[in-house]
Design an enzyme around this catalytic site. Structure first.
Site, PDB file in Angstrom:
ATOM      1  N   ALA A 174       0.844  -1.012  -0.101  1.00  0.00           N
ATOM      2  CA  ALA A 174      -0.007  -0.282   0.315  1.00  0.00           C
ATOM      3  C   ALA A 174       1.280   1.072   0.221  1.00  0.00           C
ATOM      4  O   ALA A 174       1.082   1.565   1.209  1.00  0.00           O
ATOM      5  CB  ALA A 174      -1.150   0.168   1.207  1.00  0.00           C
ATOM      6  N   GLN A 201      -5.729 -11.208 -47.204  1.00  0.00           N
ATOM      7  CA  GLN A 201      -4.697 -10.544 -47.412  1.00  0.00           C
ATOM      8  C   GLN A 201      -4.675  -9.156 -45.764  1.00  0.00           C
ATOM      9  O   GLN A 201      -3.994  -9.583 -45.104  1.00  0.00           O
ATOM     10  CB  GLN A 201      -4.109  -9.544 -48.099  1.00  0.00           C
ATOM     11  CG  GLN A 201      -3.446 -10.824 -49.288  1.00  0.00           C
ATOM     12  CD  GLN A 201      -2.822 -10.592 -50.284  1.00  0.00           C
ATOM     13  OE1 GLN A 201      -3.084  -8.920 -51.524  1.00  0.00           O
ATOM     14  NE2 GLN A 201      -1.417 -11.249 -51.182  1.00  0.00           N
ATOM     15  N   GLU A 214       1.023   0.674 -10.934  1.00  0.00           N
ATOM     16  CA  GLU A 214       3.261   0.545 -10.924  1.00  0.00           C
ATOM     17  C   GLU A 214       4.326   1.195 -11.984  1.00  0.00           C
ATOM     18  O   GLU A 214       4.832   0.658 -12.449  1.00  0.00           O
ATOM     19  CB  GLU A 214       3.406  -1.066 -11.117  1.00  0.00           C
ATOM     20  CG  GLU A 214       2.541  -2.297  -9.738  1.00  0.00           C
ATOM     21  CD  GLU A 214       2.980  -3.296  -9.200  1.00  0.00           C
ATOM     22  OE1 GLU A 214       4.070  -3.955 -10.631  1.00  0.00           O
ATOM     23  OE2 GLU A 214       2.321  -4.580  -9.610  1.00  0.00           O
ATOM     24  N   THR A 246       2.541   4.195 -14.399  1.00  0.00           N
ATOM     25  CA  THR A 246       1.125   4.757 -15.694  1.00  0.00           C
ATOM     26  C   THR A 246       2.430   4.996 -17.971  1.00  0.00           C
ATOM     27  O   THR A 246       3.907   4.681 -16.921  1.00  0.00           O
ATOM     28  CB  THR A 246       0.812   6.170 -15.895  1.00  0.00           C
ATOM     29  OG1 THR A 246       1.845   7.417 -15.858  1.00  0.00           O
ATOM     30  CG2 THR A 246      -0.310   6.280 -14.363  1.00  0.00           C
TER      31      THR A 246
HETATM   32  C1  LIG Z   1      -5.630  -2.304 -10.745  1.00  0.00           C
HETATM   33  C2  LIG Z   1      -5.005  -1.421  -9.796  1.00  0.00           C
HETATM   34  C3  LIG Z   1      -3.824  -2.053  -9.325  1.00  0.00           C
HETATM   35  C4  LIG Z   1      -3.403  -1.087  -7.774  1.00  0.00           C
HETATM   36  N1  LIG Z   1      -2.808  -1.991  -6.604  1.00  0.00           N
HETATM   37  C5  LIG Z   1      -2.172  -0.727  -6.287  1.00  0.00           C
HETATM   38  C6  LIG Z   1      -1.862  -1.388  -5.384  1.00  0.00           C
HETATM   39  O1  LIG Z   1      -1.990  -2.770  -5.594  1.00  0.00           O
HETATM   40  N2  LIG Z   1      -0.912  -0.573  -4.280  1.00  0.00           N
HETATM   41  C7  LIG Z   1      -0.639   0.790  -4.543  1.00  0.00           C
HETATM   42  O2  LIG Z   1      -0.026   1.328  -3.558  1.00  0.00           O
HETATM   43  N3  LIG Z   1      -1.287   1.117  -5.500  1.00  0.00           N
HETATM   44  C8  LIG Z   1      -2.053  -0.102  -6.521  1.00  0.00           C
HETATM   45  N4  LIG Z   1      -2.576   1.273  -7.707  1.00  0.00           N
HETATM   46  C9  LIG Z   1      -2.506   2.569  -7.894  1.00  0.00           C
HETATM   47  C10 LIG Z   1      -1.529   3.105  -8.900  1.00  0.00           C
HETATM   48  O3  LIG Z   1      -0.760   3.034  -8.790  1.00  0.00           O
HETATM   49  C11 LIG Z   1      -1.472   4.208  -9.718  1.00  0.00           C
HETATM   50  O4  LIG Z   1      -3.085   4.406  -9.839  1.00  0.00           O
HETATM   51  C12 LIG Z   1      -1.101   4.172 -10.951  1.00  0.00           C
HETATM   52  O5  LIG Z   1       0.601   5.065  -9.827  1.00  0.00           O
HETATM   53  C13 LIG Z   1      -0.586   6.054 -10.936  1.00  0.00           C
HETATM   54  O6  LIG Z   1      -1.472   7.545 -10.621  1.00  0.00           O
HETATM   55  P1  LIG Z   1      -3.236   7.833 -10.133  1.00  0.00           P
HETATM   56  O7  LIG Z   1      -3.952   6.759 -10.692  1.00  0.00           O
HETATM   57  O8  LIG Z   1      -3.149   8.673  -9.202  1.00  0.00           O
HETATM   58  O9  LIG Z   1      -3.423   8.369 -11.486  1.00  0.00           O
HETATM   59  P2  LIG Z   1      -2.769   9.952 -11.584  1.00  0.00           P
HETATM   60  O10 LIG Z   1      -0.881   9.912 -10.846  1.00  0.00           O
HETATM   61  O11 LIG Z   1      -3.558  10.923 -10.865  1.00  0.00           O
HETATM   62  O12 LIG Z   1      -2.024  10.236 -12.706  1.00  0.00           O
HETATM   63  C14 LIG Z   1      -3.773  10.542 -14.083  1.00  0.00           C
HETATM   64  C15 LIG Z   1      -2.378  10.850 -15.176  1.00  0.00           C
HETATM   65  O13 LIG Z   1      -1.465  12.111 -15.114  1.00  0.00           O
HETATM   66  C16 LIG Z   1      -0.320  11.182 -15.593  1.00  0.00           C
HETATM   67  N5  LIG Z   1       0.638  12.346 -15.211  1.00  0.00           N
HETATM   68  C17 LIG Z   1       1.072  11.554 -14.152  1.00  0.00           C
HETATM   69  N6  LIG Z   1       2.545  12.199 -14.282  1.00  0.00           N
HETATM   70  C18 LIG Z   1       2.779  13.252 -15.393  1.00  0.00           C
HETATM   71  C19 LIG Z   1       3.574  13.492 -15.711  1.00  0.00           C
HETATM   72  N7  LIG Z   1       4.580  14.327 -15.066  1.00  0.00           N
HETATM   73  N8  LIG Z   1       3.498  13.770 -17.257  1.00  0.00           N
HETATM   74  C20 LIG Z   1       2.430  13.812 -17.542  1.00  0.00           C
HETATM   75  N9  LIG Z   1       1.423  13.134 -17.407  1.00  0.00           N
HETATM   76  C21 LIG Z   1       1.506  12.311 -15.916  1.00  0.00           C
HETATM   77  C22 LIG Z   1      -0.489   9.581 -15.556  1.00  0.00           C
HETATM   78  O14 LIG Z   1      -0.299   9.365 -16.411  1.00  0.00           O
HETATM   79  C23 LIG Z   1      -2.121   9.882 -15.652  1.00  0.00           C
HETATM   80  O15 LIG Z   1      -2.850   9.237 -17.004  1.00  0.00           O
HETATM   81  C24 LIG Z   1      -3.191  -0.042  -8.141  1.00  0.00           C
HETATM   82  C25 LIG Z   1      -4.422   0.890  -9.828  1.00  0.00           C
HETATM   83  C26 LIG Z   1      -5.036   0.186 -10.804  1.00  0.00           C
HETATM   84  C27 LIG Z   1      -5.887   0.474 -11.787  1.00  0.00           C
END
Ligand SMILES: Cc1cc2nc3c(=O)[nH]c(=O)nc-3n(C[C@H](O)[C@H](O)[C@H](O)COP(=O)(O)OP(=O)(O)OC[C@H]3O[C@@H](n4cnc5c(N)ncnc54)[C@H](O)[C@@H]3O)c2cc1C
Length: 402
Positions: free
Chosen positions: A137, A291, A376, A378
């Site tokens: 977490a 094709q 892990e 994006t």
């Molecule tokens: C199925 C699933 C399982 C998960 N399991 C876990 C878990 O077990 N433990 C845990 O701790 N977390 C978990 N997560 C959370 C996951 O790690 C986060 O969703 C991820 O790190 C992205 O964070 P966010 O969702 O807050 O998106 P945000 O960080 O808000 O990002 C939103 C958008 O902004 C973009 N962005 C961010 N920074 C930049 C930048 N510098 N420049 C341009 N674009 C940017 C991102 O690419 C994305 O498109 C899980 C998520 C999912 C979907």
């Protein structure tokens, strides 16, 4: 080597792999192929129940044994190739099996790498048999991509230990785990410097499962609430102030495994599309004789090969101790997950209406693949990471040509 459906035998023959990896792939592929009844059953079950059942089954059948280094089983932290091959096979067979395996490995690995002897003895034997379920977490609603923004506080208690207050978000296995690895803010240091990792048993007073979340691919997925949650001094994992380092060490190792899982999903989709194209009649011929179809199948094959090579390279770099393995892990994750999304979409297209019917293989894959481009790290964060590791010496040499 016997033909195993989940792997490309020509990739396994490459010198990236050793004979023990080929033996693992064969044993695991055979195990997965023999368990179609189990996969059918867990898909019908409540995802939390299915998750618990699969962790126990994987443990009983020895696939988690490597999580206890004392057991003598081969595996992490030394063998990223084994970890990737395992995820590839399980993802090919069933998303929930890959999920159960990967989150258990994700939560045990920081204990293996940074735990005290007492912590290892306490947690790892049970995690390796699947009798104790873990979760990792770090994310919060306001701290996803930006791990350094973690706000959940762990303040010193006057009589020793720490008191945790705050919330974690989007936690895989959040609703079924027995122990959480929690990254929390300690002390006053700003950003990444002020974070510490803790091991928090789920039955600790003050921690509770918050909102349960329905994801596109159903699974145990929840927010966690911490309210005056007291943990002893020895709940600290690694050293105080090293939480960010522990989180990044873990993510860098596991990103390539997300690529491996994507490869498993994509290969299943490509196999399904090929099978359909060979049998579907179209204008007096078969779909595969056209094709345009051949071009789609060829593109899929090229994408699969590229993804498999990048995953194999990343795992090999990590296993040989390359200092730049994290770069290759990001490259493998970015490419394999993005291409897998395209492959699955193409497979749906080739199957036509039958490709979108609920619970068909392609419909399931279409839902299951999406989150891999987010968790892990994006795809955007992967691109930034890769850009940050470009070789500037090459640029210095090439500058002469400008
Ligand atoms: C199925 C699933 C399982 C998960 N399991 C876990 C878990 O077990 N433990 C845990 O701790 N977390 C978990 N997560 C959370 C996951 O790690 C986060 O969703 C991820 O790190 C992205 O964070 P966010 O969702 O807050 O998106 P945000 O960080 O808000 O990002 C939103 C958008 O902004 C973009 N962005 C961010 N920074 C930049 C930048 N510098 N420049 C341009 N674009 C940017 C991102 O690419 C994305 O498109 C899980 C998520 C999912 C979907």
């Amino acid at each position: 080597m016997q033909q195993i459906t989940s792997f490309d035998p020509e990739i396994l023959e490459l010198p990236f792999y050793e004979d023990r990896h080929r033996r693992l792939a064969e044993a695991l592929g055979t195990w997965c192929d023999a368990r179609t009844d189990l996969w059918d059953e867990v898909r019908q079950e409540d995802p939390e129940k299915a998750g618990l059942r699969l962790v126990r089954q994987l443990g009983e059948d020895g696939w988690l044994a490597f999580l206890d280094p004392e057991s003598g089983a081969e595996g992490l932290p030394g063998d990223h190739r084994a970890l990737c091959l395992t995820r590839e096979a399980l993802a090919y067979a069933e998303d929930l099996a890959d999920f159960a395996f990967s989150i258990q490995a994700l939560s045990a690995t920081p204990v293996i790498r940074f735990g005290s002897d007492a912590q290892k003895r306490h947690y790892l034997p049970r995690m390796a048999t699947g009798s104790l379920v873990g979760a990792f977490a770090v994310s919060e609603e306001e701290a996803g991509s930006d791990v350094a923004a973690v706000a959940l506080r762990a303040d010193r208690a006057p009589d020793g230990g720490y008191v945790l207050n705050g919330r974690k978000a989007w936690i895989a296995n959040g609703s079924i785990a027995d122990v959480y690895v929690v990254i929390a803010r300690t002390g006053g240091a700003p950003g990444a410097l002020g974070l510490t990792a803790f091991l928090v048993p789920a039955d600790t007073p003050g921690v509770r499962v918050g909102r349960r979340l329905d994801a596109l691919a159903p699974r145990s997925f929840a927010h966690l609430d911490f309210e005056d949650c007291r943990v002893p001094e020895d709940a600290v994992l690694g050293k105080p102030g090293k939480g960010f380092v522990i989180a990044m060490d873990l993510l860098e190792r596991f990103r390539m495994t997300v690529g491996a899982a994507a490869l498993g999903f994509a290969r299943r989709a490509a196999d399904t599309a090929l099978a359909r194209a060979r049998t579907r009649s179209m204008g007096g011929a078969k779909l595969i004789d056209l094709q345009l179809t051949q071009a789609s199948l060829a593109d899929m094959d090229v994408q699969l090969n590229a993804a498999a090579l990048l995953v194999a390279r990343a795992a090999w770099e990590a296993d040989r101790g390359s200092r730049r393995f994290a770069r290759h892990s990001s490259i493998a994750k970015l490419h394999a997950t993005e291409e897998a999304q395209r492959i699955v979409d193409t497979a749906v297209q080739l199957l036509g209406a039958s490709g979108v019917v609920k619970d068909s293989v392609t419909e399931r894959l279409y839902r299951q693949i999406r989150a891999l481009r987010i968790y892990e790290g994006t795809s955007e964060v992967m691109r930034l990471t890769i850009a940050g590791t470009l070789d500037t010496r090459r640029a210095a040499r090439a500058a002469r040509d400008i």
